[in-house]
Design a protein around this motif. Sequence first.
Motif, mmCIF file in Angstrom:
data_model
loop_
_atom_site.group_PDB
_atom_site.id
_atom_site.type_symbol
_atom_site.label_atom_id
_atom_site.label_comp_id
_atom_site.label_asym_id
_atom_site.label_seq_id
_atom_site.Cartn_x
_atom_site.Cartn_y
_atom_site.Cartn_z
ATOM 1 N N GLU A 167 -6.398 1.788 -4.261
ATOM 2 C CA GLU A 167 -6.047 2.408 -3.325
ATOM 3 C C GLU A 167 -6.277 3.091 -1.371
ATOM 4 O OE1 GLU A 167 -4.624 6.728 -4.436
ATOM 5 O OE2 GLU A 167 -4.271 4.816 -5.722
ATOM 6 N N GLN A 171 -1.495 9.453 -1.660
ATOM 7 C CA GLN A 171 -0.612 8.355 -2.506
ATOM 8 C C GLN A 171 0.131 9.813 -3.113
ATOM 9 O OE1 GLN A 171 1.104 5.901 -2.236
ATOM 10 N NE2 GLN A 171 -1.026 4.928 -0.644
ATOM 11 N N ALA A 177 1.763 4.505 -7.332
ATOM 12 C CA ALA A 177 1.012 4.039 -7.363
ATOM 13 C C ALA A 177 -0.548 4.526 -8.325
ATOM 14 C CB ALA A 177 0.162 5.252 -6.633
ATOM 15 N N GLU A 180 -0.268 2.205 -10.693
ATOM 16 C CA GLU A 180 -1.404 1.146 -10.783
ATOM 17 C C GLU A 180 -2.460 0.657 -12.467
ATOM 18 O OE1 GLU A 180 -2.907 -1.220 -7.946
ATOM 19 O OE2 GLU A 180 -0.548 -1.329 -8.399
ATOM 20 N N HIS A 204 0.245 11.442 -9.615
ATOM 21 C CA HIS A 204 -0.847 11.135 -8.562
ATOM 22 C C HIS A 204 -0.275 12.248 -7.626
ATOM 23 C CE1 HIS A 204 -2.518 8.844 -6.319
ATOM 24 N NE2 HIS A 204 -2.595 7.728 -6.554
ATOM 25 N N THR A 208 -7.135 9.834 -3.281
ATOM 26 C CA THR A 208 -7.081 8.718 -3.474
ATOM 27 C C THR A 208 -7.877 7.987 -5.195
ATOM 28 O OG1 THR A 208 -7.687 7.669 -1.213
ATOM 29 C CG2 THR A 208 -7.774 6.398 -2.814
#
Length: 452
Positions: A167, A171, A177, A180, A204, A208
């Motif tokens: 990533e 985000q 994200a 993932e 999220h 990161t």
Amino acid sequence: MTSKLDQLSGWLKERKITEVECMIADLTGIARGKIAPTAKFLNEKGMRLPESVLLQTVTGDYVEDDIYYDLLDPADIDMVCRPDENAVFLVPWAIEPTAMVIHDTYDKLGNPIELSPRNVLKRVLQLYADKGWKPIVAPEMEFYLTKRSDDPDYPLQAPIGRSGRQETGRQSFSIDAANEFDPLFEDMYDWCELQGLDLDTLIHEEGTAQMEINFRHGDALDLADQIVVFKRTMREAALKHNVAATFMAKPMTGEPGSAMHLHQSIVDLKTGKNIFSNADGSMSELFLHHIGGLQKLIPEALPLFAPNVNSFRRFLPDTSAPVNVEWGEENRTVGLRVPDSTPDNRRVENRLAGADANPYLALAASLLCGYIGMVEGFKPSAQVKGRGYERRNLRLPLTIEAALECMEGSKTLEKYLGDKFIRGYVAVKRAEHENFKRVISSWEREFLLLSV
């Protein structure tokens, strides 16, 4: 009549549990204890651990001898640990059917051990009960997923997700994200459901591979137990998928820190009503005094919210974290946010605690500050409109050393939490900081080695 221990025995036998992790949380929040066969656990109805466990630092060291022997019996005696039948959880990642049982700690006369974080929270909750009140809390836990690394000198990196890519960028609230790491989070949710953890949403966050799990509102002691269990569960789920999960307050340079936001309100036990709202729906005097107590006393209790030298890296400028105890409605730039809600759900969100804080102590401190504000009638400052990051009137101590000095000198905290706890906690944190100061950092090697 069936006893609670009989009920616990039936619970363990019904699930064919063969081993029991008998645990307490130390001042750092680390799970310490013993693993026993189920038959031995039921026969002994508890365990014994050295008192010294509660003066152990995060590195496994102990405080200086003069403090150690002043606070503990020189003979290094045991404390009595008794299981709480309401704090029993499965251990889904164990090979054999295993349960984790959280214990309370007592001396040989049956008195609660003052240094025990769980006892500290129970002590604060009793203050509320004596007034006919019950706190309702809802924690939010932020954490990072990272690549696994065996070199502590090497900076942490974002892990590789399902796409095969790391990533990059910010985000915030990205569903893709978060997806993932779907296999990891599916395991985490399955395990938490088996354990009875009351999770709400997965988000999220800004950093990161930074995530946030929200818990549903409920009883403070139960939720502190759940956070301790959740942190272990999240780490185990990450390891299963060959990544790491960290609750460090500031694990990565240039990325936002991780917090443990604490939403709190108070219910009157007789009426069932939220005492933070008047009958007409407006803010009550008790609500304003609660905020006043948080503002006045959080700076004195800050090491309970920010327990490590790393914790204070969250409070540096431009780190997306509040740096003061200002308050405001729907304002995420201050330390004390009042979310937009109905009068029945009026609450204050304490945004200052780090994800690295011991949940028992962070909740105890946050609720105690508000309680003292209500009983002493502390008035809050005027609420902040607009950005609060630059406000300098109600700022926090800037270092762990300054914060510990402030806590050590607090007669108010000593009155409510006891001299033994304050001295023991400060001593442990000072011992940890002395250990930290002996380590030469990569910054020193990079900029001083060939320049000075």
